[in-house]
Design an enzyme around this catalytic site. Structure first.
Site, mmCIF file in Angstrom:
data_model
loop_
_atom_site.group_PDB
_atom_site.id
_atom_site.type_symbol
_atom_site.label_atom_id
_atom_site.label_comp_id
_atom_site.label_asym_id
_atom_site.label_seq_id
_atom_site.Cartn_x
_atom_site.Cartn_y
_atom_site.Cartn_z
ATOM 1 N N LYS A 4 -37.081 -108.903 53.317
ATOM 2 C CA LYS A 4 -35.701 -109.156 53.737
ATOM 3 C C LYS A 4 -34.831 -109.602 52.546
ATOM 4 C CE LYS A 4 -36.731 -107.840 57.832
ATOM 5 N NZ LYS A 4 -37.332 -108.499 58.960
HETATM 6 C C1 PLP Z 1 -38.183 -108.387 60.287
HETATM 7 C C2 PLP Z 1 -37.568 -108.420 61.635
HETATM 8 C C3 PLP Z 1 -37.899 -109.395 62.582
HETATM 9 C C4 PLP Z 1 -39.037 -110.336 62.418
HETATM 10 O O1 PLP Z 1 -38.939 -111.122 61.304
HETATM 11 P P1 PLP Z 1 -40.178 -112.066 60.891
HETATM 12 O O2 PLP Z 1 -39.569 -113.068 59.980
HETATM 13 O O3 PLP Z 1 -41.175 -111.183 60.216
HETATM 14 O O4 PLP Z 1 -40.717 -112.666 62.141
HETATM 15 C C5 PLP Z 1 -37.176 -109.446 63.760
HETATM 16 N N1 PLP Z 1 -36.197 -108.569 64.006
HETATM 17 C C6 PLP Z 1 -35.874 -107.590 63.153
HETATM 18 C C7 PLP Z 1 -34.756 -106.662 63.486
HETATM 19 C C8 PLP Z 1 -36.559 -107.478 61.935
HETATM 20 O O5 PLP Z 1 -36.262 -106.482 61.095
#
Ligand code: PLP
Length: 394
Positions: A184
Site C-alpha cells: 500500500k
Molecule cells: C489491502 C486491502 C484490504 C486489507 O488490508 P490489510 O491491511 O491487508 O488487512 C482491505 N480492502 C482493500 C480494498 C484492500 O486493497
C-alpha cells in the site's frame, strides 16, 4: 539480450525508517507504545481526523468498526463486489449479511445501486475508494442520513486522497479504515489505522482492539500505571507493534512526495496511451485528489485479438509484472456458494474481464516507466483487430 524482471510492486524503504525500526528494537519496548502513539498523532495531523487508532491491518480496522457499531446477525451491510475479500469477510466475522451492489463509471460503489438495495435491515454502508479515487461520499452520506445508516470507509488504497478538499479520514463517516500492508502507499509490512470523528466509537474500538481490556499494556506496565485491569468485552488482538509503527512514522512523512510521484507516473501513462483505441484510461474526478495506489488499464476487448489473460502473459514475456484488481467477490467459490446477490452487478461483470493493473510505484525509474509504456503500446498495437467486430443486430 534479456532485461531484468520488473515486479508489479516494490517497497520504498528509507534509511530513516530503518534507523527508527532499529531504535524501536533497542528501546526496550517493541509492542504498542510510544511509536504507535506517535503514528496515531501523525495520522490525526495528516488527515485532520479527530481520533486515530493504530491497528495491525485494515482488516482489523474494518472488523473493529463493525463490531464497535454493534453490527451483527440480521444486519445488512452494503458494499462493493470490486474489492479485496477482507471487506466482505469482516462483515461476515460480525455475523452480518454483506449486500453487494454494482459499481459506477468511477469503478466505485454506485449510490443509485445502494439506494435500491436499502431495506429495514440495512445498518451500514462500506464504500471502498477503489485504486485511491474517492467515492461519491456526498451521495453516500445523504443516503446514510436519510436511512440512519453507519458509514465505514474502506480506505485501504486512499491514504493521501481527498474528496472535495477534505482528506480521506477526516470526513463525517463513522470510521475510516486504512491499510499499511506491504504493497500500500504507506507500508509497515502489516498494519493499519482506523480514524473516527466520534470519541465514543474510538474508545470502544480501542478497548476491542486489545482483548476488551479497559487499559492498554503501555499504561499498565509503566511507572504511571497500576496492576489492575478489567476485561469489559470479548475483544480481539489487533494492536500495532512499535516495530511496525517505527516504519509507519517515516512512511507517512514521505507519503505526499511519493503520491505526487505516483500521480506523475499515472499522467505519463495516460499521455502515452491516449491515442490507442484498444485501451481505456482509468477514471478520474476533477474535484478530488487521487492517491494513485493502482493504475487500472481497461482493454477494449472488441478491438483486440487477445484477451486480458493473454495481455498479461505478453507483459510477462517482456518481464513486466501486472495484476488484476479485483476478481469480483461474488466470483470466488466461497461467496458464490454462500451469498445471495440482490443486485446482478452487471457493470462489475462487464469490467472484470478487461481490467489490468500496471506497475505504479514511486521508485519506478524513468527507464522503467518507458519500458512499461513501450510494452503496453507494442501489445495494444500489434494485437489490434484490423476489422472491428461487427455489432450484432438486436
Ligand atoms: C489491502 C486491502 C484490504 C486489507 O488490508 P490489510 O491491511 O491487508 O488487512 C482491505 N480492502 C482493500 C480494498 C484492500 O486493497
Amino acid at each position: 539480450m534479456s532485461v531484468p524482471f520488473l515486479p508489479f510492486n516494490r517497497p520504498d524503504v528509507s534509511d530513516e525508517e530503518i534507523d527508527e525500526v532499529v531504535a524501536a528494537l533497542r528501546s526496550g519496548w517493541t509492542t504498542s507504545g510510544p511509536r504507535a502513539q506517535k503514528l496515531e498523532q501523525q495520522v490525526r495531523e495528516y488527515t485532520g481526523a479527530k481520533n486515530a487508532l493504530a491497528v495491525n491491518s485494515c482488516t482489523a480496522a474494518l472488523h473493529l468498526a463493525l463490531a464497535a457499531l454493534d453490527i451483527g446477525p440480521g444486519d445488512e451491510v452494503i458494499t462493493t463486489p470490486l474489492t479485496f475479500c477482507a471487506t466482505v469477510n469482516t462483515i461476515l466475522h460480525v455475523g452480518g449479511t454483506p449486500v453487494l451492489v454494482d459499481i459506477g463509471a468511477d469503478f466505485n460503489i454506485d449510490p443509485e445501486h445502494i439506494a435500491a438495495a436499502i431495506t429495514p435491515r440495512t445498518k451500514a454502508i462500506v464504500p471502498v475508494h477503489m485504486a485511491g479515487l474517492p467515492c461519491d461520499l456526498d451521495a453516500i452520506h445523504a443516503l446514510a442520513r436519510q436511512h440512519g445508516l453507519a458509514v465505514i470507509e474502506d480506505a485501504a488504497h486512499a491514504i493521501g486522497s481527498s474528496y472535495k478538499g477534505v482528506p480521506i479520514g477526516a470526513g463525517p463517516s463513522d470510521a475510516v479504515a486504512f491499510s499499511f500492508y506491504a504493497t500500500k502507499n504507506v507500508s509497515t509490512g502489516e498494519g493499519g489505522m482506523v480514524t473516527s470523528p466520534s470519541l465514543d466509537l474510538h474508545n470502544r474500538m480501542r478497548t476491542l482492539c486489545l482483548h476488551g481490556i479497559s487499559r492498554d499494556a503501555w499504561r499498565r506496565y509503566t511507572a504511571e500505571g497500576s496492576w489492575f485491569y478489567d476485561v469489559v468485552a470479548s475483544g480481539f488482538k489487533y494492536n500495532l507493534s512499535d516495530i511496525a509503527a517505527a516504519s509507519g512514522i517515516h512512511q507517512l512523512r514521505a507519503v505526499d512526495a511519493r503520491n505526487a510521484r505516483r500521480a506523475e507516473i499515472a499522467q505519463r501513462f495516460d499521455a502515452a496511451f491516449a491515442d490507442l483505441d484498444t485501451l481505456e484510461l482509468p477514471p478520474r474526478r476533477d474535484d478530488s485528489l487521487h492517491s494513485w495506489h493502482l493504475y487500472i488499464l481497461r482493454l477494449n476487448l472488441d478491438r483486440l485479438t487477445i484477451d486480458r489473460g493473454e495481455f498479461y502473459d505478453e507483459m510477462r514475456k517482456r518481464e513486466i509484472g501486472c495484476g488484476v484488481h479485483f476478481i469480483p467477490v461474488f466470483l470466488h467459490s466461497y461467496y458464490r456458494e454462500t451469498l445471495q446477490l440482490r443486485d446482478n452487478c452487471d457493470k462489475t461483470r462487464a469490467e472484470y474481464p478487461r481490467i489490468l493493473s500496471l506497475p505504479l510505484y514511486p521508485s519506478l525509474t524513468d527507464d522503467e516507466i518507458e519500458r512499461v509504456i513501450g510494452a503496453v503500446r507494442e501489445i495494444a498495437t500489434t494485437c489490434r483487430r484490423t476489422h472491428a467486430v461487427g455489432v450484432q443486430a438486436q
